[in-house]
Design a protein around this motif. Structure first.
Motif, mmCIF file in Angstrom:
data_model
loop_
_atom_site.group_PDB
_atom_site.id
_atom_site.type_symbol
_atom_site.label_atom_id
_atom_site.label_comp_id
_atom_site.label_asym_id
_atom_site.label_seq_id
_atom_site.Cartn_x
_atom_site.Cartn_y
_atom_site.Cartn_z
ATOM 1 N N MET A 249 31.151 37.150 8.804
ATOM 2 C CA MET A 249 30.736 36.689 7.488
ATOM 3 C C MET A 249 30.425 37.846 6.548
ATOM 4 N N TRP A 250 29.684 38.863 7.040
ATOM 5 C CA TRP A 250 29.292 39.928 6.116
ATOM 6 C C TRP A 250 30.391 40.951 5.881
ATOM 7 N N ARG B 143 27.835 31.519 1.638
ATOM 8 C CA ARG B 143 28.218 31.386 3.056
ATOM 9 C C ARG B 143 27.394 32.317 3.931
ATOM 10 N N PHE B 144 27.133 33.525 3.440
ATOM 11 C CA PHE B 144 26.335 34.474 4.221
ATOM 12 C C PHE B 144 24.910 33.964 4.371
ATOM 13 N N SER B 145 24.344 33.410 3.304
ATOM 14 C CA SER B 145 22.977 32.886 3.365
ATOM 15 C C SER B 145 22.879 31.740 4.372
ATOM 16 N N LEU C 191 20.910 31.467 8.314
ATOM 17 C CA LEU C 191 20.045 30.388 8.800
ATOM 18 C C LEU C 191 20.613 29.759 10.067
ATOM 19 N N ARG C 192 21.932 29.583 10.107
ATOM 20 C CA ARG C 192 22.563 28.944 11.256
ATOM 21 C C ARG C 192 22.415 29.794 12.524
ATOM 22 N N LEU D 90 18.539 26.092 -1.635
ATOM 23 C CA LEU D 90 17.693 26.310 -0.467
ATOM 24 C C LEU D 90 18.155 27.528 0.315
ATOM 25 N N ALA D 91 19.467 27.680 0.468
ATOM 26 C CA ALA D 91 19.988 28.851 1.179
ATOM 27 C C ALA D 91 19.604 30.135 0.466
#
Length: 485
Positions: free
Chosen positions: A17-18, A35-37, A41-42, A62-63
């Motif tokens: 992702m990053w 997507r990174f945020s 969390l995931r 929220l993310a």
């Protein structure tokens, strides 16, 4: 109560992702950040944060709100190699020319959050300081410059670093701190004060004299253009618009392309205050249309020419360019955010000038100059907001705008530069005789600021044309202003 067990982090998923490098547009960067945020969390080791991931997937705010805490939780669980890879990806995001300002603010806030919690991204403070300055986050930039300063042996700070610290203190309106830093650097290292530092300290008269002395000594040398640009900056800060315009006319051929683009906003402002519209058109061409100054001065020219549709579009462009500065000022103290807010107010008043002109045309039944169809469309749009007799409502709106302008002046700070901006914008809608009280108060403010030439010019606007042309009458006006306010 037993603490929740930490969950395993799939570092490979986070790395994919990053490390995504296909980020060129604002939408690309926004999607990458979203997507990174969510992925943070995931894959968070905290069960509470993982439980937020499904909601954050559907609700982007929220993310973004949990981005910092999610990042720190995952950062603690990463291996050394993964941390280095993540730091490189963030540095790429910070230094990429395509990164939007709002994303830069998020990443700078992340670096500050980690530092407050005794963590730190492995990044050069100079890089963070440069990016913070670019985003107008001067408080953050000052912190990183001070980190760089204290990391050096005592008394060995290079002139570049001292100049950057002086500039940041000045941007934060901490003139005493800037002067103290400069005095200490002179005492410990024998540092020679550069004329550009006098500008950063706000000592414009001293800087102007030094630039004039240097330009006279240089005459036709390689740096004569540099000294001329410095003089123009000082004259702009001192609001000596006539001198600035004359200096530009005499020195323009000695400036290279980059220097001409640098002084173009200053010269456009001077031409505007001097009402030299054709010359202003030539200088505005050199100002970037994507900047606040480019949009604003193009809007001023459009209003002057009666091209109200173009003026509205240029005002919107200037407001878009101003948005990053306002976002940076949101976390700052009000005195330091004041200049950006004044610019936003200036755009709002220019919009009111456009509305005022359209209302007058509604009253007289006329249409706009240069694009009658578009102007008529604007008039029809305003007419849809006016029930009943459109001309009567338009007349009432003109009265309301004039009343609103008078009320604003009563609460405006007594700063010469701010009043100058407001009276010139309003002068595009109202003749001096229609706002005589405003011009008299402005002349009084000029007198109290020892700007007697500007005071004379302001009072001359209220005199009959024959009297304004005579020096004795204008000088008498200055004497009248001595008893005003």
């Amino acid at each position: 109560v037993a603490r929740p067990k930490k969950l395993a982090v799939k570092q490979a998923s986070l790395r994919r992702m990053w490390e995504s490098r296909v980020r060129e547009t604002h939408d690309d960067w926004a999607e990458w950040m979203r997507r990174f945020s969510v992925e943070l969390l995931r894959e968070s080791p905290s069960p509470a944060l993982r439980a937020c991931a499904p909601v954050a997937q559907l609700h982007a705010p929220l993310a973004r709100r949990l981005f910092q805490v999610g990042f720190m939780a995952c950062w603690e669980a990463l291996s050394r190699e993964s941390r280095e890879s993540l730091a490189q990806s963030l540095e790429y995001a910070l230094t990429s020319p395509s990164t939007p300002t709002d994303i830069l603010h998020i990443l700078l806030a992340l670096a500050e959050y980690l530092e407050r919690h005794e963590r730190q991204l492995p990044m050069d403070p100079r890089t963070l300081a440069h990016i913070s300055t670019r985003c107008h986050a001067f408080s953050k930039a000052l912190h990183y410059r001070e980190v760089e300063f204290h990391a050096r042996p005592h008394g060995r700070a290079p002139p570049r670093l001292v100049e950057a610290l002086v500039a940041l203190h000045n941007s934060l309106q901490q003139r005493e701190a800037a002067l103290g830093l400069l005095t200490a650097a002179q005492a410990t290292t024998g540092l020679q004060v550069k004329v550009s530092w006098l500008e950063k300290l706000g000592r414009w008269e001293d800087a102007l004299r030094e630039y004039e002395r240097s330009q006279m000594a240089e005459r036709a040398g390689a740096r004569v253009g540099e000294f001329a640009v410095g003089r123009m900056r000082c004259l702009s800060a001192l609001a000596e618009w006539g001198q600035l315009a004359r200096l530009a006319d005499g020195s323009w051929a000695q400036l290279n392309g980059a220097q001409q683009r640098e002084v173009a906003p200053l010269l456009s402002e001077a031409r505007w205050y001097c009402h030299e519209w054709e010359a202003m058109q030539s200088s505005v061409v050199l100002v970037s249309a994507a900047s606040y100054e480019g949009g604003f001065y193009r809007a001023v020219l459009a209003v002057h020419d009666g091209r109200y549709v173009d003026a509205t579009a240029q005002i919107a462009a200037a407001r878009t360019a101003l948005a990053p500065q306002l976002a940076a000022a949101a976390d700052d103290a009000y005195p330091r955010a004041h200049a950006s807010l004044v610019r936003a107010q200036q755009l709002a008043e220019l919009e009111e000038v456009v509305e005022y002109h359209l209302c007058l045309r509604r009253i007289t039944g006329g249409v706009g100059v240069g694009g009658a169809g578009a102007a008529a469309e604007l008039l029809r749009g305003l007419a849809g907001l006016w029930p009943g007799d459109g001309a009567a409502v338009a007349r009432a709106r003109c009265d309301a705008i004039r009343t609103r302008w008078r009320q604003r002046l009563r609460t405006c700070s007594r700063e010469l530069r701010e009043w100058m901006l407001m009276v010139e914008v309003r002068a595009m809608a109202l003749a001096p005789s229609e706002q005589a009280e405003t011009w008299v108060k402005f002349a009084s403010l000029c007198r109290k600021s020892t700007r007697l030439e500007l005071c004379r010019a302001s009072l001359s606007k209220l005199l009959p044309p024959a009297a304004a042309a005579g020096g004795s009458a204008a000088d008498a006006g200055v004497r009248v202003a001595a008893g005003v306010g």
